[in-house]
Design an enzyme around this catalytic site. Structure first.
Site, PDB file in Angstrom:
ATOM      1  N   ASP A   1       0.822  -1.221   0.000  1.00 28.33           N
ATOM      2  CA  ASP A   1       0.000   0.000   0.000  1.00 28.33           C
ATOM      3  C   ASP A   1       0.851   1.265   0.000  1.00 28.33           C
ATOM      4  O   ASP A   1       0.426   2.310   0.491  1.00 28.33           O
ATOM      5  CB  ASP A   1      -0.952   0.023   1.210  1.00 28.33           C
ATOM      6  CG  ASP A   1      -1.754  -1.250   1.353  1.00 28.33           C
ATOM      7  OD1 ASP A   1      -2.329  -1.686   0.342  1.00 28.33           O
ATOM      8  OD2 ASP A   1      -1.786  -1.816   2.463  1.00 28.33           O
ATOM      9  N   GLU A   2       2.050   1.181  -0.590  1.00 30.57           N
ATOM     10  CA  GLU A   2       2.951   2.344  -0.565  1.00 30.57           C
ATOM     11  C   GLU A   2       2.659   3.352  -1.673  1.00 30.57           C
ATOM     12  O   GLU A   2       3.265   4.428  -1.695  1.00 30.57           O
ATOM     13  CB  GLU A   2       4.416   1.884  -0.698  1.00 30.57           C
ATOM     14  CG  GLU A   2       4.884   0.929   0.369  1.00 30.57           C
ATOM     15  CD  GLU A   2       4.781  -0.533  -0.070  1.00 30.57           C
ATOM     16  OE1 GLU A   2       5.354  -1.392   0.609  1.00 30.57           O
ATOM     17  OE2 GLU A   2       4.115  -0.794  -1.105  1.00 30.57           O
TER      18      GLU A   2
ATOM     19  N   LYS B   1       2.503   2.119  -5.085  1.00 32.98           N
ATOM     20  CA  LYS B   1       3.195   1.587  -6.262  1.00 32.98           C
ATOM     21  C   LYS B   1       2.401   1.819  -7.535  1.00 32.98           C
ATOM     22  O   LYS B   1       2.971   2.087  -8.591  1.00 32.98           O
ATOM     23  CB  LYS B   1       3.461   0.090  -6.086  1.00 32.98           C
ATOM     24  CG  LYS B   1       4.424  -0.252  -4.968  1.00 32.98           C
ATOM     25  CD  LYS B   1       4.673  -1.745  -4.864  1.00 32.98           C
ATOM     26  CE  LYS B   1       3.455  -2.517  -4.438  1.00 32.98           C
ATOM     27  NZ  LYS B   1       2.966  -2.150  -3.087  1.00 32.98           N
TER      28      LYS B   1
ATOM     29  N   ALA C   1      -4.363  -8.312  -4.127  1.00 33.35           N
ATOM     30  CA  ALA C   1      -3.646  -7.028  -4.140  1.00 33.35           C
ATOM     31  C   ALA C   1      -4.423  -6.021  -4.960  1.00 33.35           C
ATOM     32  O   ALA C   1      -5.284  -6.375  -5.765  1.00 33.35           O
ATOM     33  CB  ALA C   1      -2.247  -7.215  -4.713  1.00 33.35           C
ATOM     34  N   GLY C   2      -4.100  -4.759  -4.779  1.00 28.93           N
ATOM     35  CA  GLY C   2      -4.781  -3.731  -5.555  1.00 28.93           C
ATOM     36  C   GLY C   2      -3.899  -2.526  -5.750  1.00 28.93           C
ATOM     37  O   GLY C   2      -3.249  -2.063  -4.815  1.00 28.93           O
ATOM     38  N   HIS C   3      -3.839  -2.051  -6.985  1.00 30.09           N
ATOM     39  CA  HIS C   3      -3.126  -0.814  -7.288  1.00 30.09           C
ATOM     40  C   HIS C   3      -4.146   0.212  -7.754  1.00 30.09           C
ATOM     41  O   HIS C   3      -4.975  -0.079  -8.618  1.00 30.09           O
ATOM     42  CB  HIS C   3      -2.080  -1.031  -8.384  1.00 30.09           C
ATOM     43  CG  HIS C   3      -0.888  -1.805  -7.917  1.00 30.09           C
ATOM     44  ND1 HIS C   3      -0.056  -2.478  -8.767  1.00 30.09           N
ATOM     45  CD2 HIS C   3      -0.398  -2.008  -6.680  1.00 30.09           C
ATOM     46  CE1 HIS C   3       0.904  -3.070  -8.071  1.00 30.09           C
ATOM     47  NE2 HIS C   3       0.706  -2.789  -6.803  1.00 30.09           N
ATOM     48  N   THR C   4      -4.091   1.390  -7.175  1.00 32.24           N
ATOM     49  CA  THR C   4      -5.033   2.444  -7.540  1.00 32.24           C
ATOM     50  C   THR C   4      -4.327   3.506  -8.368  1.00 32.24           C
ATOM     51  O   THR C   4      -3.285   4.023  -7.971  1.00 32.24           O
ATOM     52  CB  THR C   4      -5.654   3.087  -6.287  1.00 32.24           C
ATOM     53  OG1 THR C   4      -6.326   2.073  -5.532  1.00 32.24           O
ATOM     54  CG2 THR C   4      -6.653   4.160  -6.677  1.00 32.24           C
TER      55      THR C   4
ATOM     56  N   GLN D   1       1.956  -5.916  -3.032  1.00 35.72           N
ATOM     57  CA  GLN D   1       2.295  -5.960  -1.605  1.00 35.72           C
ATOM     58  C   GLN D   1       3.665  -5.297  -1.354  1.00 35.72           C
ATOM     59  O   GLN D   1       4.048  -4.407  -2.096  1.00 35.72           O
ATOM     60  CB  GLN D   1       2.237  -7.395  -1.082  1.00 35.72           C
ATOM     61  CG  GLN D   1       0.842  -7.972  -1.046  1.00 35.72           C
ATOM     62  CD  GLN D   1       0.607  -9.056  -2.063  1.00 35.72           C
ATOM     63  OE1 GLN D   1       1.458  -9.455  -2.818  1.00 35.72           O
ATOM     64  NE2 GLN D   1      -0.609  -9.565  -2.091  1.00 35.72           N
TER      65      GLN D   1
ATOM     66  N   THR E   1      -8.472  -3.233  -2.361  1.00 35.17           N
ATOM     67  CA  THR E   1      -9.161  -4.476  -2.693  1.00 35.17           C
ATOM     68  C   THR E   1     -10.321  -4.759  -1.751  1.00 35.17           C
ATOM     69  O   THR E   1     -11.402  -5.163  -2.166  1.00 35.17           O
ATOM     70  CB  THR E   1      -8.159  -5.657  -2.674  1.00 35.17           C
ATOM     71  OG1 THR E   1      -7.179  -5.439  -3.692  1.00 35.17           O
ATOM     72  CG2 THR E   1      -8.865  -6.979  -2.929  1.00 35.17           C
TER      73      THR E   1
ATOM     74  N   ARG F   1      -6.468   0.619   7.291  1.00 37.30           N
ATOM     75  CA  ARG F   1      -5.062   0.263   7.504  1.00 37.30           C
ATOM     76  C   ARG F   1      -4.581   0.764   8.863  1.00 37.30           C
ATOM     77  O   ARG F   1      -4.992   1.828   9.318  1.00 37.30           O
ATOM     78  CB  ARG F   1      -4.198   0.860   6.395  1.00 37.30           C
ATOM     79  CG  ARG F   1      -4.518   0.305   5.020  1.00 37.30           C
ATOM     80  CD  ARG F   1      -3.804   1.057   3.912  1.00 37.30           C
ATOM     81  NE  ARG F   1      -4.214   0.557   2.595  1.00 37.30           N
ATOM     82  CZ  ARG F   1      -4.273   1.298   1.505  1.00 37.30           C
ATOM     83  NH1 ARG F   1      -3.961   2.582   1.549  1.00 37.30           N
ATOM     84  NH2 ARG F   1      -4.659   0.762   0.362  1.00 37.30           N
TER      85      ARG F   1
ATOM     86  N   LYS G   1       3.156  10.280  -0.605  1.00 37.09           N
ATOM     87  CA  LYS G   1       2.242  10.839   0.396  1.00 37.09           C
ATOM     88  C   LYS G   1       2.929  11.786   1.388  1.00 37.09           C
ATOM     89  O   LYS G   1       2.551  11.851   2.554  1.00 37.09           O
ATOM     90  CB  LYS G   1       1.507   9.722   1.136  1.00 37.09           C
ATOM     91  CG  LYS G   1       0.494   8.990   0.256  1.00 37.09           C
ATOM     92  CD  LYS G   1      -0.502   8.215   1.088  1.00 37.09           C
ATOM     93  CE  LYS G   1      -1.700   7.789   0.249  1.00 37.09           C
ATOM     94  NZ  LYS G   1      -2.733   7.124   1.056  1.00 37.09           N
TER      95      LYS G   1
ATOM     96  N   ASP H   1       2.573  14.837   1.368  1.00 36.38           N
ATOM     97  CA  ASP H   1       1.563  15.860   1.664  1.00 36.38           C
ATOM     98  C   ASP H   1       0.726  15.520   2.890  1.00 36.38           C
ATOM     99  O   ASP H   1       0.201  16.422   3.562  1.00 36.38           O
ATOM    100  CB  ASP H   1       0.639  16.053   0.460  1.00 36.38           C
ATOM    101  CG  ASP H   1       0.007  14.750  -0.013  1.00 36.38           C
ATOM    102  OD1 ASP H   1       0.753  13.791  -0.289  1.00 36.38           O
ATOM    103  OD2 ASP H   1      -1.230  14.684  -0.111  1.00 36.38           O
TER     104      ASP H   1
ATOM    105  N   GLY I   1       0.539  14.037  -3.933  1.00 37.19           N
ATOM    106  CA  GLY I   1      -0.849  13.847  -4.337  1.00 37.19           C
ATOM    107  C   GLY I   1      -0.932  12.655  -5.264  1.00 37.19           C
ATOM    108  O   GLY I   1       0.087  12.122  -5.713  1.00 37.19           O
TER     109      GLY I   1
END
Length: 432
Positions: free
Chosen positions: A13-14, A16, A39-42, A225, A301, A306, A332, A334, A416
């Site tokens: 959750d960094e 990526k 896993a999930g990438h946004t 991950q 996901t 967190r 992040k 900010d 951002g």
């Protein structure tokens, strides 16, 4: 022949996805090399967040070819749903843009049943998984009874392998209530229906990727991950079931180590973790809630909140070492605006001793106390900054101190989620 690996340097959750999305603008090929639909990438697409779970984050760039490597475990139902979602947004998904390794393993309905059963069995077995069947799929892979993507091209072999799987798990299935037991014929029919759609996408991606690398194509290898969840190097047993580190990029894609040119580690300006397991810098109470809400720290996901804490330089320094990171991206930054002071964990204290390296035993990590260094905070919001020089001096000093503590250059800083909110750091290495 630039081949860039992007890995998480914390517990996932960094950010990526956003970094891969930006770097993919200059890539020819983007490869996912491990993990599954857990896993999930946004990424931000046309001004809106887009959560991806299996397909690489480069899919929004029309010029890139995306690859699901042999190290990925693929839930065909989830994959087809994701493909349809992308098409509904006007994103082109076709066999010339998406290739699926014939060596990748399939996550099937009974893997999700096995995963959920373990998580519900009691706290001594609970790992905090997403219950997407990823762990049991990797178990079958190592146990040499797995069903692979290439089997979708051979219906009779698929039936035989599925029969072996059912026999292998018969004792477990029989222990379930009759209404919950998986039905062999129903699952076979379901998989065969997926096979009809997915066959054009199946390829020998190992040979193809090596040919493309030899031809000088720019290849971006995308991990899911983070290092703290690597099955060998993470906080075992509170880890995922694959190698999330740069070594996994080779075994999960078929590209040899000699073809990797750069390794970029992604780390937040603070630390988060989802699921069970030790977390030395975890905050409690209102400070934790404030950081979570400000950073919008909820899983892409699952939507799970967190756990949040201060930046852990011990963890990131360890990640830099085991991945061979040639640079870091700090995301992040900010979110830390508005704090009168910010803290960085520089060591751990354990029973009177000071630890500067990341321990292997979770019983030790669960008992350590963080040794903090306190830095002055800054009040100014950073979301408008579009260059390093626009950052407040205290924000710049924070970044520089992180670089000193982890021992590797910081190439980029994000303020951002937008592509234009990623700032280059002076004298940073050239990744491509």
């Amino acid at each position: 022949m630039p081949v860039l690996v992007v890995v998480g340097a914390q517990w996932g959750d960094e950010g990526k996805g956003a970094m891969v999305d930006m770097l993919a603008q200059e890539a020819d090929i983007v490869v996912r090399f491990q993990g599954g639909a857990n896993a999930g990438h946004t990424v931000i697409y046309r001004g809106q967040p887009l959560a991806l779970h299996l397909i690489p984050a480069g899919i929004t760039h029309e010029h890139t070819v995306c690859v699901l490597g042999n190290g990925v475990v693929i839930d065909p139902k989830a994959l087809l749903e994701e493909m349809e979602k992308l098409r509904s947004l006007g994103i082109h998904v076709s066999p010339d843009r998406l290739k699926i390794s014939d060596r990748a393993h399939l996550t099937l309905p009974y893997h999700r049943i096995l995963d959920a059963a373990r998580e519900m069995a009691g706290s001594r077995l609970r790992l905090g998984t997403t219950r997407r069947g990823v762990g049991p799929t990797y178990v079958d892979k190592v146990d040499r009874v797995g069903v692979r993507v290439g089997d979708l091209q051979h219906p009779e072999r698929l039936r035989e392998k599925l029969q072996i799987n059912f026999e292998h798990k018969r004792a477990f299935f029989n222990a379930l209530p009759p209404e919950e037991r998986p039905d062999f014929n129903a699952i076979l029919d379901e998989i065969l229906s997926y096979a009809e759609v997915l066959r054009p996408y199946i390829a020998d991606t190992v040979t193809w990727l090596n040919q493309q690398a030899d031809a000088g194509k720019r290849i971006l290898l995308e991990g899911a991950q983070g290092t703290g969840l690597d099955v060998d190097f993470g906080t075992y047993p509170f880890v995922t079931s694959s190698n999330t580190t740069a070594g996994g990029a080779c075994t999960g894609s078929g590209l040899p180590p000699t073809k990797i040119t750069e390794v970029l580690g992604i780390t937040k300006a603070y630390t988060t973790r989802v699921g069970e397991g030790p977390f030395p810098t975890e905050l409690q109470g209102s400070l934790a809630v404030h950081l979570r809400e400000k950073g919008r720290e909820y899983g892409a996901t699952t939507g799970r909140p967190r756990r949040c804490g201060w930046f852990d330089a011990v963890l990131v320094r360890y990640a830099v070492m085991v991945n061979g990171c040639t640079a870091l991206a700090l995301t992040k930054l900010d979110v830390l605006s508005g704090y009168p002071e910010v803290k960085v964990c520089v060591a751990y204290r354990f029973r009177g001793d000071t630890l500067t390296t990341f321990p292997a035993e979770v019983c030790v990590l669960g008992e350590v106390e963080p040794v903090y260094e306190t830095l002055p905070g800054w009040d100014e919001p950073l979301s408008h900054c579009r260059s390093w020089s626009q950052l407040p001096s205290h924000a710049q000093r924070f970044v520089e101190r992180v670089r000193e503590l982890v021992g590797t250059p910081i190439a980029m800083v994000s303020v951002g989620p937008e592509r234009e909110a990623v700032l280059s750091v002076p004298n940073a290495p050239n990744l491509w």
